[in-house]
Design an enzyme around this catalytic site. Sequence first.
Site, PDB file in Angstrom:
ATOM      1  N   GLU A 130      -0.903  -8.437  -0.438  1.00  0.00           N
ATOM      2  CA  GLU A 130      -1.494  -7.303  -1.166  1.00  0.00           C
ATOM      3  C   GLU A 130      -2.737  -7.654  -1.990  1.00  0.00           C
ATOM      4  O   GLU A 130      -2.825  -7.328  -3.172  1.00  0.00           O
ATOM      5  CB  GLU A 130      -0.435  -6.656  -2.073  1.00  0.00           C
ATOM      6  N   HIS A 167       5.602   0.521   4.832  1.00  0.00           N
ATOM      7  CA  HIS A 167       6.440   1.374   3.984  1.00  0.00           C
ATOM      8  C   HIS A 167       5.958   2.801   4.240  1.00  0.00           C
ATOM      9  O   HIS A 167       4.976   3.252   3.648  1.00  0.00           O
ATOM     10  CB  HIS A 167       6.290   0.981   2.510  1.00  0.00           C
ATOM     11  N   GLU A 223       7.853  -5.069   6.670  1.00  0.00           N
ATOM     12  CA  GLU A 223       8.713  -4.531   5.603  1.00  0.00           C
ATOM     13  C   GLU A 223       9.059  -3.070   5.886  1.00  0.00           C
ATOM     14  O   GLU A 223       9.057  -2.224   4.988  1.00  0.00           O
ATOM     15  CB  GLU A 223       8.012  -4.640   4.234  1.00  0.00           C
TER      16      GLU A 223
HETATM   17  C1  XIL Z   1      10.239  -5.304  -3.620  1.00  0.00           C
HETATM   18  C2  XIL Z   1      11.711  -5.680  -3.666  1.00  0.00           C
HETATM   19  O1  XIL Z   1      12.365  -5.145  -2.529  1.00  0.00           O
HETATM   20  C3  XIL Z   1      12.352  -5.179  -4.925  1.00  0.00           C
HETATM   21  O2  XIL Z   1      13.694  -5.636  -5.041  1.00  0.00           O
HETATM   22  C4  XIL Z   1      11.549  -5.673  -6.135  1.00  0.00           C
HETATM   23  O3  XIL Z   1      12.092  -5.145  -7.318  1.00  0.00           O
HETATM   24  C5  XIL Z   1      10.088  -5.272  -5.999  1.00  0.00           C
HETATM   25  O4  XIL Z   1       9.578  -5.758  -4.771  1.00  0.00           O
HETATM   26  N1  XIL Z   1       5.821  -5.054  -1.068  1.00  0.00           N
HETATM   27  C6  XIL Z   1       6.269  -6.334  -0.967  1.00  0.00           C
HETATM   28  C7  XIL Z   1       7.679  -6.647  -1.358  1.00  0.00           C
HETATM   29  O5  XIL Z   1       5.555  -7.206  -0.472  1.00  0.00           O
HETATM   30  O6  XIL Z   1       7.810  -7.928  -1.889  1.00  0.00           O
HETATM   31  C8  XIL Z   1       8.241  -5.618  -2.310  1.00  0.00           C
HETATM   32  O7  XIL Z   1       9.625  -5.901  -2.504  1.00  0.00           O
HETATM   33  C9  XIL Z   1       8.017  -4.231  -1.772  1.00  0.00           C
HETATM   34  C10 XIL Z   1       6.549  -3.942  -1.608  1.00  0.00           C
END
Ligand code: XIL
Length: 368
Positions: free
Chosen positions: A157, A235, A265
């Site tokens: 990110e 997401h 993810e």
């Molecule tokens: C999220 C986790 O799933 C949560 O448990 C934590 O509180 C926050 O982070 N992008 C990413 C992940 O790269 O690491 C994130 O994971 C979600 C968004």
Amino acid sequence: MKLSAPLLTATALLSPATAQLHDLAKQAGLLYFGAATDTPHQRERAPYPESYAQYDAILNDPSEFGQTTPTNGQKWLFVEPQSRLFNFTEGDYVADLAQNTNKLLRCHALVWHSQLAPWVETTEWTPETLTGAITRHIRAVAGYYRGRCYAWDVVNEALDEDGTYRKSVFYEVLGEEYLKLAFRVAAEVDPDAKLYYNDYGIERPDSVKTAGAVRLVTMLKDAGVRIDGVGMQAHLHADNHPTAEELIATSEGYGALVDEVAFTELDVRIKMPANETKLEWQKECYQKVVTACVKVKACVGITLWDFYDPFSWVPDVFEGQGASLVWFEDFSKHPAYDGMVQTFKKLIGDKPGNGCKRRRRSVAGGKA
Ligand code: XIL
């Protein structure tokens, strides 16, 4: 009647009750279908200890998930909470689980502005001292897991919504040099791991952030820095998601620059309450991701960001949204599960580069 072996195999392939995601993903030419997971009793998992046994039975099944990622355990906050003080307890939980249940491990994430240890944000850095801290961190963490990570999300990110660099402490002190540094050190420490840039909102071909990701990768390559993959976090939203063609175009764009792409993810959130219509949109979205990954040569796999709704990060972060994964609270499956099963089955033999399989199928089917 006793079924002969080939008939048994054909039956297993056709029945949604027995077909499982990782096995089907492999048959369709992917390297893996996986699910990320967290440490028991921590964060989203904390309120639900009574579900662990049923949860673990699904997670551990190598036919369902052939890959995993720690959702939290390898982040800076947990592995180096104080300068030079390392703690791998949480990361080890998932790394060991991967090893014991025959899964590939995607490691996540070495340099990220979020869930960063507070000392990194409060220290008054010079370019030299921050270079030292990043180098030490990556050497320690990637060194500790050396040989166990199929891939590392080296930088996570680094882009803002408009595709420019995010003004993190790393960028403020070092500019884009920190990206080069992170990838160089990771390559030195764990030469066999695939080194990824990972981000969200980089799934659509026409978005400014996708253009930013392409610029970032090109910048690294122009500087002679090794980068092997782009991870699209994915997401996504049930009610407004990219088409399969868009996902394919974006993935092919990255695939022209790096060896691999992956959906790292995946979750598809719903504006609560969920109903049949929204679950249908969600199913279509999951199917589009499967289609895109199978149809793009460079796409190696798909990771769900956990698989069980109660353990999802979505309701905590996006108010009024949820039901984003594939297993409901009572462990029944969302329609998206069978949807993905059907899509994988339909596309077996279609992965570009798997020409042998395709030819064999056409010959058997008697068509050109
Ligand atoms: C999220 C986790 O799933 C949560 O448990 C934590 O509180 C926050 O982070 N992008 C990413 C992940 O790269 O690491 C994130 O994971 C979600 C968004």
